[in-house]
Design an enzyme around this catalytic site. Sequence first.
Site, PDB file in Angstrom:
ATOM      1  CG  ASP A 146     -39.077  20.726  30.212  1.00  0.00           C
ATOM      2  OD1 ASP A 146     -39.645  19.624  30.118  1.00  0.00           O
ATOM      3  OD2 ASP A 146     -37.889  20.862  30.557  1.00  0.00           O
ATOM      4  CE1 TYR A 223     -34.044  22.302  23.210  1.00  0.00           C
ATOM      5  CE2 TYR A 223     -32.340  20.693  22.692  1.00  0.00           C
ATOM      6  CZ  TYR A 223     -33.629  20.987  23.103  1.00  0.00           C
ATOM      7  OH  TYR A 223     -34.492  19.963  23.402  1.00  0.00           O
TER       8      TYR A 223
END
Length: 453
Positions: A146, A223
Amino acid sequence: MFNIKVNPRKAKQNLDLQSLSKEELIDRVQQLESHVIQLRNLLKPKSVPDKHEMKQKAFDHKKYVSYINIFEHVILNFYQILLFIFRYAKRHVLLQVAYVGWDYAGFVVQEHTEKTIEAEVFKALEKTRLLESRETSNYHRCGRTDKGVSSFGQAISIDLRSNLSEGKGVFIPDGHQAKVGNTVEIDYVGILNKVLPPEIRMIAWAPINQSLSARFDCRQRTYHYYFPKANLNIERMRVASQSLIGEHDFRNLCKMDVGNGVIKFDRRIIDIQIEAIDDDKTNSYSMIRLKLIGQAFLWHQVRCIVAILFLIGQGKEETTIIQELLDVERNPRKPQYGMASEIPLNLFTCTYSDDDCQWIYDAESLRYVISGYQTLWAENSIKATMIKEMLNSLEGLVDDKIESQLKGLVYGVEPKTYLPLMERQKCESLEERIHVYAKRQRIEVIETDANCP
């Protein structure tokens, strides 16, 4: 439009292009591009002179026809060179893309802005003429990061021009031909890094089978999320985070994307680690890294998980709150809470089978990447050091210990009186959302692929 005719002599000259080496061909393209720029400047309307100096000039038809002939020659040669380039063999490859995404509107191309990582990558691929078009490139991305999110290990699979006539991933499309005898592949990483913005860099490439997809064949994604220790109880966060490991329904720990037909929220977390990066683990300014490993992730899943762990680390929620949120039968409706900021989030690695992918690193290209990122590090480290020294001086003027480093890392207004999660207003349940969207005929309900990131 120009009516371009090719006489036998010009045709022979264009056929001779096929005997040029890659370096000679690139030089020729650059020369022609320079000619085009010069001709544009030559034909550009000159500034209007003072009215006292204006004189009516006769139109020179011979000069105009001469310009047309020059343009015809340039366009013809440039067109023939492009055709020659695109007749190369192609190769299906993986590219490892690193980027600092703070100033970008996300990875994926968007209609309302050109400021995306993907847009810059394709600009570079087209500028270096490594592909014909995105539509014919067999392109897949591993993850959709994003706005503001960064990555060290984003992976894309794509068909690029190749110097070789055989090898893993090499193929010759219909109407194309390969130059036999070449043994050195194009320096994909080095070429692209010379034209990409400084925040975006290619790290490595790998030859892969034509059927491999960066998205669907990724084995696991890792992540990293970075944050200051502040007033957090890191041990409480570690204990609570262990409940996330395994396969669960994460509908209460993500943003439900029902509008796009996503109705299945089962995902598997392989491992989660929360460790101090700095040597001084007691300082409230020391940095902590949360490492989350899974096969695939839902929209905003990591940021929602971090937001809940922050509440646990601050002592506002019990460590058992994770288990309650994962129990979707007892708690089918997600309580309202703010997500953690996107700035500290990094898609750090995308892992593929060793049989499918062997990354190729080039020492010279890596030195170039390191040098550029060191510049970015210096700029941001200097800013952080300057502000830290100002804080040291300010903190010496007050008696209280202030630990609000997390302020701004979680969206939403912090209330004066904290309201426990399970007592808050709840969002619509998954079933209610599906009913609303289906009634509006805005979705056709489908189950998402388990490998969808």
